[in-house]
Design a protein around this motif. Structure first.
Motif, PDB file in Angstrom:
ATOM      1  N   LEU A 170     -10.597  -3.920   1.959  1.00 49.39           N
ATOM      2  CA  LEU A 170      -9.801  -2.829   2.401  1.00 49.39           C
ATOM      3  C   LEU A 170      -9.267  -1.907   1.248  1.00 49.39           C
ATOM      4  N   LEU A 171      -8.879  -2.732   0.178  1.00 51.91           N
ATOM      5  CA  LEU A 171      -8.378  -2.016  -1.061  1.00 51.91           C
ATOM      6  C   LEU A 171      -9.516  -1.225  -1.723  1.00 51.91           C
ATOM      7  N   CYS A 172     -10.625  -1.918  -1.635  1.00 51.62           N
ATOM      8  CA  CYS A 172     -11.991  -1.130  -2.264  1.00 51.62           C
ATOM      9  C   CYS A 172     -12.156   0.165  -1.545  1.00 51.62           C
ATOM     10  N   GLN A 173     -11.833   0.250  -0.146  1.00 53.73           N
ATOM     11  CA  GLN A 173     -12.051   1.460   0.414  1.00 53.73           C
ATOM     12  C   GLN A 173     -11.075   2.364   0.000  1.00 53.73           C
ATOM     13  N   ASN A 189      -7.952   4.032   5.084  1.00 58.06           N
ATOM     14  CA  ASN A 189      -7.760   3.562   6.791  1.00 58.06           C
ATOM     15  C   ASN A 189      -8.612   3.846   7.482  1.00 58.06           C
ATOM     16  N   HIS A 190      -9.823   4.639   7.202  1.00 53.40           N
ATOM     17  CA  HIS A 190     -10.968   5.129   7.966  1.00 53.40           C
ATOM     18  C   HIS A 190     -12.183   4.265   7.796  1.00 53.40           C
ATOM     19  N   TYR A 191     -11.838   2.686   7.894  1.00 56.47           N
ATOM     20  CA  TYR A 191     -12.742   1.758   7.391  1.00 56.47           C
ATOM     21  C   TYR A 191     -13.840   1.260   8.655  1.00 56.47           C
ATOM     22  N   GLY A 192     -14.638   0.575   8.378  1.00 56.81           N
ATOM     23  CA  GLY A 192     -15.624   0.138   9.573  1.00 56.81           C
ATOM     24  C   GLY A 192     -16.645  -0.905   8.947  1.00 56.81           C
ATOM     25  N   CYS A 204       0.790  -1.215  -0.038  1.00 57.80           N
ATOM     26  CA  CYS A 204       0.053  -0.082   0.084  1.00 57.80           C
ATOM     27  C   CYS A 204       0.795   1.267   0.051  1.00 57.80           C
ATOM     28  N   LEU A 205       2.028   1.179   0.764  1.00 55.02           N
ATOM     29  CA  LEU A 205       2.877   2.393   0.718  1.00 55.02           C
ATOM     30  C   LEU A 205       3.414   2.676  -0.593  1.00 55.02           C
ATOM     31  N   THR A 206       3.706   1.404  -1.589  1.00 51.31           N
ATOM     32  CA  THR A 206       4.034   1.690  -2.620  1.00 51.31           C
ATOM     33  C   THR A 206       2.980   2.197  -3.791  1.00 51.31           C
ATOM     34  N   LEU A 207       1.717   1.693  -3.412  1.00 51.13           N
ATOM     35  CA  LEU A 207       0.646   2.214  -4.241  1.00 51.13           C
ATOM     36  C   LEU A 207       0.237   3.679  -4.016  1.00 51.13           C
ATOM     37  N   GLU A 223       6.236 -15.587   0.650  1.00 52.54           N
ATOM     38  CA  GLU A 223       5.723 -15.686  -0.918  1.00 52.54           C
ATOM     39  C   GLU A 223       4.148 -15.473  -1.139  1.00 52.54           C
ATOM     40  N   GLU A 224       3.651 -16.486  -0.189  1.00 49.59           N
ATOM     41  CA  GLU A 224       2.105 -16.766  -0.386  1.00 49.59           C
ATOM     42  C   GLU A 224       1.300 -15.410   0.087  1.00 49.59           C
ATOM     43  N   VAL A 225       1.724 -14.799   1.153  1.00 49.54           N
ATOM     44  CA  VAL A 225       0.930 -13.833   1.405  1.00 49.54           C
ATOM     45  C   VAL A 225       1.284 -12.547   0.415  1.00 49.54           C
ATOM     46  N   ARG A 226       2.368 -12.362  -0.025  1.00 45.75           N
ATOM     47  CA  ARG A 226       2.613 -11.295  -1.118  1.00 45.75           C
ATOM     48  C   ARG A 226       1.558 -11.601  -2.447  1.00 45.75           C
ATOM     49  N   GLY A 227       1.516 -13.109  -2.598  1.00 49.73           N
ATOM     50  CA  GLY A 227       0.605 -13.446  -3.752  1.00 49.73           C
ATOM     51  C   GLY A 227      -0.857 -13.255  -3.470  1.00 49.73           C
ATOM     52  N   GLU A 228      -1.222 -13.356  -2.188  1.00 54.13           N
ATOM     53  CA  GLU A 228      -2.518 -12.979  -1.818  1.00 54.13           C
ATOM     54  C   GLU A 228      -2.968 -11.363  -1.941  1.00 54.13           C
ATOM     55  N   VAL A 229      -1.850 -10.535  -1.691  1.00 52.22           N
ATOM     56  CA  VAL A 229      -2.118  -9.207  -1.825  1.00 52.22           C
ATOM     57  C   VAL A 229      -1.938  -8.991  -3.438  1.00 52.22           C
ATOM     58  N   ALA A 230      -1.148  -9.419  -4.006  1.00 51.22           N
ATOM     59  CA  ALA A 230      -1.088  -9.217  -5.405  1.00 51.22           C
ATOM     60  C   ALA A 230      -2.339  -9.450  -6.305  1.00 51.22           C
ATOM     61  N   GLN A 231      -2.941 -10.582  -5.927  1.00 51.70           N
ATOM     62  CA  GLN A 231      -4.332 -11.039  -6.431  1.00 51.70           C
ATOM     63  C   GLN A 231      -5.377 -10.231  -5.998  1.00 51.70           C
ATOM     64  N   ALA A 232      -5.281  -9.717  -4.748  1.00 54.08           N
ATOM     65  CA  ALA A 232      -6.542  -8.868  -4.209  1.00 54.08           C
ATOM     66  C   ALA A 232      -6.309  -7.575  -4.938  1.00 54.08           C
ATOM     67  N   LEU A 233      -5.230  -7.096  -5.218  1.00 57.00           N
ATOM     68  CA  LEU A 233      -5.053  -5.826  -5.872  1.00 57.00           C
ATOM     69  C   LEU A 233      -5.546  -6.025  -7.320  1.00 57.00           C
TER      70      LEU A 233
END
Lengths: 325, 329
Positions: free
Chosen positions: B66-69, B85-88, B11-14, B275-285
């Protein structure tokens, strides 16, 4: 129907709401054992218990923030702020939180808190027990702002406020808490929020007022009958959302407008009424819109009768407006 | 914890790429948040601030949500209204937060009073930082909590910096936890980089609250490894040496070494998980990027339960402006 003063009507409305719905509860300073410094909550502790009539520590942000949390959970809290002048420590909770919860959550968290608070001058209260700062709240999207001027309206509007899905700032004109009395209905009889009331009909000029300005405005309008002037008096009752159709219709009929409030003039609520008329009733106007208001100063203690609009000032302004064209 | 860290980094990169407007990283605070989240019941009500990524993950909030928010797109539950970051999420008992500091602290007390009135055996937990202990609502919240003996756990993540102000300038008190004492609320300091310690402290505080023994203030001592937000440059106010020292205590590295030492984890497993979690993040994005923009007139909804005539009029005006191409999203 029973006879009641305005403050008794508030008390009876709270009683009716609490008896009807166990999720209605009250919180504030000195509201329990003491029954409120104006006695608005007298007898309610005894009847409904300390779980529902909650004496809080002395913190307005605490009272309002707690009420917000209760409302998020689904209860219907009615908070009392002892004087409108003391509400500002809780202003952040009102403006940043209460007013915005439904919106910022995309509709997930309605937050129906009622904040009751006595406002206005005329009781020798000086700078800090007299102010009329309704415009701060009317300016904030998400809040409703209601001001009754009769016992029947105090009763019916407060019941509406308590069962309204949105947060309501309920301003009680303390100057006329006991000086006006009248019939109030029994049971769950609600007056709709967002509707003005025609106090008296007239054809020559429209006078717009609310709260404690209704009695002097009524007196002024009556006295003008002798001059052959037919003045219509409109009690706005709800400042936000404003009943624009009623405001416009009255001026389309009379062609003249005088707006009365005790708050300071600059950016006062009357400016919005004047703007609505300029936008929507300009071609009906025969004379400039007039305002009778407090002065652009803090509220003076010993000189309050000079500060507050009275029947004579309202009468003169109406006369000037009618004679202008 | 690793997922939170990988997500934060992405997200920092985004934000740097200009694809989201703003971001508040939680890096360094994963153990405190996740240890706390796991110690709670799903029915407990959380009142987050805006740096609670790890906590959100313990509630099953998905990366897509989270990303949609953050993008404020058509699938954002908040309809594109709030900053990232102000999600609920009401269905996760994760109350939607705001930017003013500390306001949620007193609200959590009110919700606890309401839960008790309804007979619900839950606790409420406001989350806040060291800076918030100077706010009005921190004091109001602890005071009301002490007086009404509510089932609330005040969870303070002391990350040493309130933007540029160090903890030593926030208060002259030795610890933040001791501030509870004056309000009759027991306070406790825990090492927020130790996920087990946080878990145990929250478990104990929760049991006390449910038993009717009242609130607790927990100060989890952590360190904000990243900037306050993407608008902040911490090199202006803190030293590289300080950062390096705290990096040694990074909660993720700490847990990893604990597990390695215990023979419960291997470097190979660790690399695979990363590697797995980075993949999860990439797919969600990738999924989020296919979602369209928020409805352009929806921002006129939810001001009140029903739209006022004035808002109807303003919607009509906006529609005309959109149609004429006078305004663009």
């Amino acid at each position: 129907m029973t006879e009641a003063t305005l403050v008794q009507a508030v008390n009876r409305a709270l009683h009716t709401a609490m008896a009807a719905d166990p999720e209605v509860l009250l919180l504030g300073e000195d509201i329990g054992v003491n029954g409120g410094v104006f006695r608005a909550t007298e007898g309610l502790l005894k009847e409904f218990g300390a779980d529902r009539v909650i004496d809080t520590p002395l913190s307005e942000t605490g009272i309002i923030g707690t009420a917000v949390g209760m409302a998020l959970y689904g209860l219907k809290p009615v908070a009392e702020i002892q004087f409108l002048d003391f509400i500002y420590p809780g202003f952040d909770q009102i403006v940043s939180e209460l007013a915005k919860f439904r919106y910022r959550s995309g509709g997930q968290y309605p937050c129906h808190v009622v904040i009751r608070t006595p406002y206005g001058g005329g009781i020798k209260g000086g700078l800090y027990h007299s102010q009329s700062t309704e415009a701060y709240f009317a300016h904030t999207a998400g809040l409703k702002v209601v001001v009754p001027s009769t016992p029947a309206d105090a009763y019916g509007l407060l019941l509406s406020a308590i069962f309204d899905p949105d947060p309501v700032i309920f301003l009680e004109p303390k100057r006329i808490y006991r000086s006006v009395s009248g019939e109030i209905p029994e049971g769950d009889h609600r007056e709709p929020i967002g509707k003005a009331r025609i106090v008296r009909e007239g054809t020559d000029v429209s006078v717009f007022a609310y709260g404690a300005m209704i009695p002097p405005a009524t007196e002024a309008c009556q006295s003008l009958e002798g001059e052959g002037i037919s003045a219509e008096l409109v009690d706005l009752r709800t400042l936000s959302p404003v009943d624009s159709p009623a405001v416009i219709a009255s001026v389309e009929k009379t062609g003249r407008a005088v707006i009365v409030h005790e708050a300071a003039r600059f950016c006062g609520y009357g400016a919005e009424i004047a703007a609505i008329l300029a936008d929507k009733a300009f071609y009906s106007l025969k004379a400039p819109i007039a305002r009778v208001t407090g002065f652009d100063t803090p509220f003076p203690y010993a000189l309050e009768n000079l500060y507050l609009p009275n029947a004579a000032r309202i009468r003169q302004s109406v006369l000037d407006t009618v004679r202008a064209a | 914890m690793l997922l939170a860290r990988a997500f934060d980094e992405r997200c920092l990169t985004l934000q740097r790429q200009g694809r989201i407007g703003f971001y508040v990283p939680a890096m360094g605070q994963e153990a405190a948040q996740i240890g706390c989240g796991w110690a709670l019941d799903p029915a407990d009500w959380l009142f987050p601030a805006y740096r609670e990524l790890g906590l959100a993950l313990t509630r099953g909030v998905t990366l897509d949500e989270l990303l949609c928010q953050f993008f404020g797109n058509a699938q954002d539950r908040l309809k594109g209204r709030q900053m990232p970051n102000h999600y609920g999420y009401r269905d996760r008992n994760f109350v939607v937060g705001s930017s003013p500091i500390g306001t949620q602290i007193i609200q959590a007390v009110g919700a606890a009073m309401a839960a008790r009135r309804r007979g619900d055996a839950i606790v409420t937990i406001p989350f806040f930082g060291d800076g918030a202990t100077s706010s009005n609502d921190f004091h109001a919240g602890l005071n009301f909590a002490g007086v009404f003996r509510v089932p609330t756990i005040f969870f303070c993540q002391n990350n040493e910096w309130a933007i540029s102000l160090p903890r030593s300038r926030q208060t002259a008190a030795k610890t933040l936890a001791e501030k509870g004492g004056a309000y009759g609320v027991p306070g406790e300091v825990v090492d927020g980089n130790d996920v087990h310690q946080v878990f145990r402290a929250v478990r104990t505080a929760r049991a006390r609250a449910i038993a009717g023994d009242g609130p607790t203030l927990i100060e989890a001592q952590v360190y904000r490894l990243g900037p306050h937000s993407t608008s902040d440059d911490p090199r202006r106010y803190r030293s590289d040496a300080e950062l390096a020292e705290w990096k040694q205590k990074d909660p993720i590295g700490r847990l990893k070494h604990e597990l390695l030492d215990a023979g419960a984890w291997t470097e190979e497993q660790d690399a695979a998980l990363l590697e797995e979690v980075r993949g999860e993040v990439a797919q969600a994005l990738a999924r989020t990027e296919t979602v369209g923009p928020a409805d352009p007139t929806s921002f006129l909804d939810d001001v009140y339960a029903t739209r006022t005539p004035a808002l109807d009029e303003q919607r009509h005006y906006l529609e005309e402006m959109l149609k004429a191409g006078m305004v663009r999203q």
